[in-house]
Design an enzyme around this catalytic site. Sequence first.
Site, PDB file in Angstrom:
ATOM      1  N   GLU A   1      -4.700   6.907  -8.106  1.00  0.00           N
ATOM      2  CA  GLU A   1      -4.368   6.295  -6.816  1.00  0.00           C
ATOM      3  C   GLU A   1      -3.489   7.235  -5.991  1.00  0.00           C
ATOM      4  OE1 GLU A   1      -0.652   4.133  -5.932  1.00  0.00           O
ATOM      5  OE2 GLU A   1      -1.877   2.404  -6.503  1.00  0.00           O
TER       6      GLU A   1
ATOM      7  N   ASP B   1      -9.817   1.938  -7.526  1.00  0.00           N
ATOM      8  CA  ASP B   1      -9.270   2.209  -6.196  1.00  0.00           C
ATOM      9  C   ASP B   1      -8.914   3.682  -6.046  1.00  0.00           C
ATOM     10  OD1 ASP B   1      -7.113   1.923  -8.014  1.00  0.00           O
ATOM     11  OD2 ASP B   1      -5.743   1.302  -6.420  1.00  0.00           O
TER      12      ASP B   1
END
Length: 349
Positions: A60, A117
């Site tokens: 991330e 993500d």
Amino acid sequence: MKRWRIMATISSIVFLAMSQQLAAQHAPIDPQAWEAYKAKFLDASGRIVDNGNGNISHSEGQGYGLLLAYLSNNPADFEQIWYFTRTELLLRDDGLTAWKWDPATTPHVADTNNASDGDILIAYALALAGSAWNKKDYLSEASHMAQALLLRVVIHVDGRTVLLPGAEGFGAADRDDGPVVNPSYWVYEALPVMAVLAPSENWQKLKNDGLSLLRSMQFGPRKLPADWVSLHAKPSPAAGFDAEFSYNSIRIPLYLVRAGITDKALLMRLQAGMTTDGDTPATIDLTTGRPKQPLAEPGYRIVNDVMACVTSGTKLPASVRQFAPSLYYPSTLQLLGLAFIEEKHPECL
């Protein structure tokens, strides 16, 4: 044939980048703010250091770092961050990245599961930078990652298309209450680019079904989504996790507005639910509705301020326009918020 596909991808993403007036034409992040961010969080090796979480790095953070370097129009910094990402995290055999790199352990990567993500952010940043700076290797890698995401973590459940948080551990075969999703992992602004990189109608379905789920996730007195949600039956807070609206979820409204999603009812429900005193967001116990931890840093407060700009034209207060990095996560959110306002809503500055 492969060269033709890459050139078609370049043409499509160049058009997309031009239509969005992104950083190839104008750097929406102030150079001094980016220099301050780098000095605080960018290690010489190219890793983004999460100083609020034991100085680890994760996919991330690398994805955010790449995106911020792109929005700062800084190819050298982008390449530095990408070098660490591809040499230290791109260890799996499916094209996705290991989610965590810990300087205190040997080996530094103990868990090779991915975080979806992070992979979306990395692929998105590579695609934008590749088109803006004519870097075909970035585009090729972005396309490969988008294909891997589509194959490994974009799944269909009871007529919905959803995003698994990781390739292992969250599916129906992995948990009694599986599949489990994290609504903050939907990086909505990236999904149209993913559809260019790895053409499939499932990206649009992922957006539509993610928004539908988010509208339906109204848990507890404050009617907020949980960080971790079971889709085994009716959506509900997942077992084994605190039933809370926490740090992960604070970014959901920012992701929505950055993607041009201006559902006023949804934004105002999220804003009202996550806010305590004044415009200060907080982590929320979903069962009781009580605030657990106020989040007073400018990087958290800017999420409410960006929503106020989008929904009612309210100018950002000076306290969030000034960037002084402290912790990695809120500092990152602040730069993403400031970049969005600079690009799309300069009237709020």
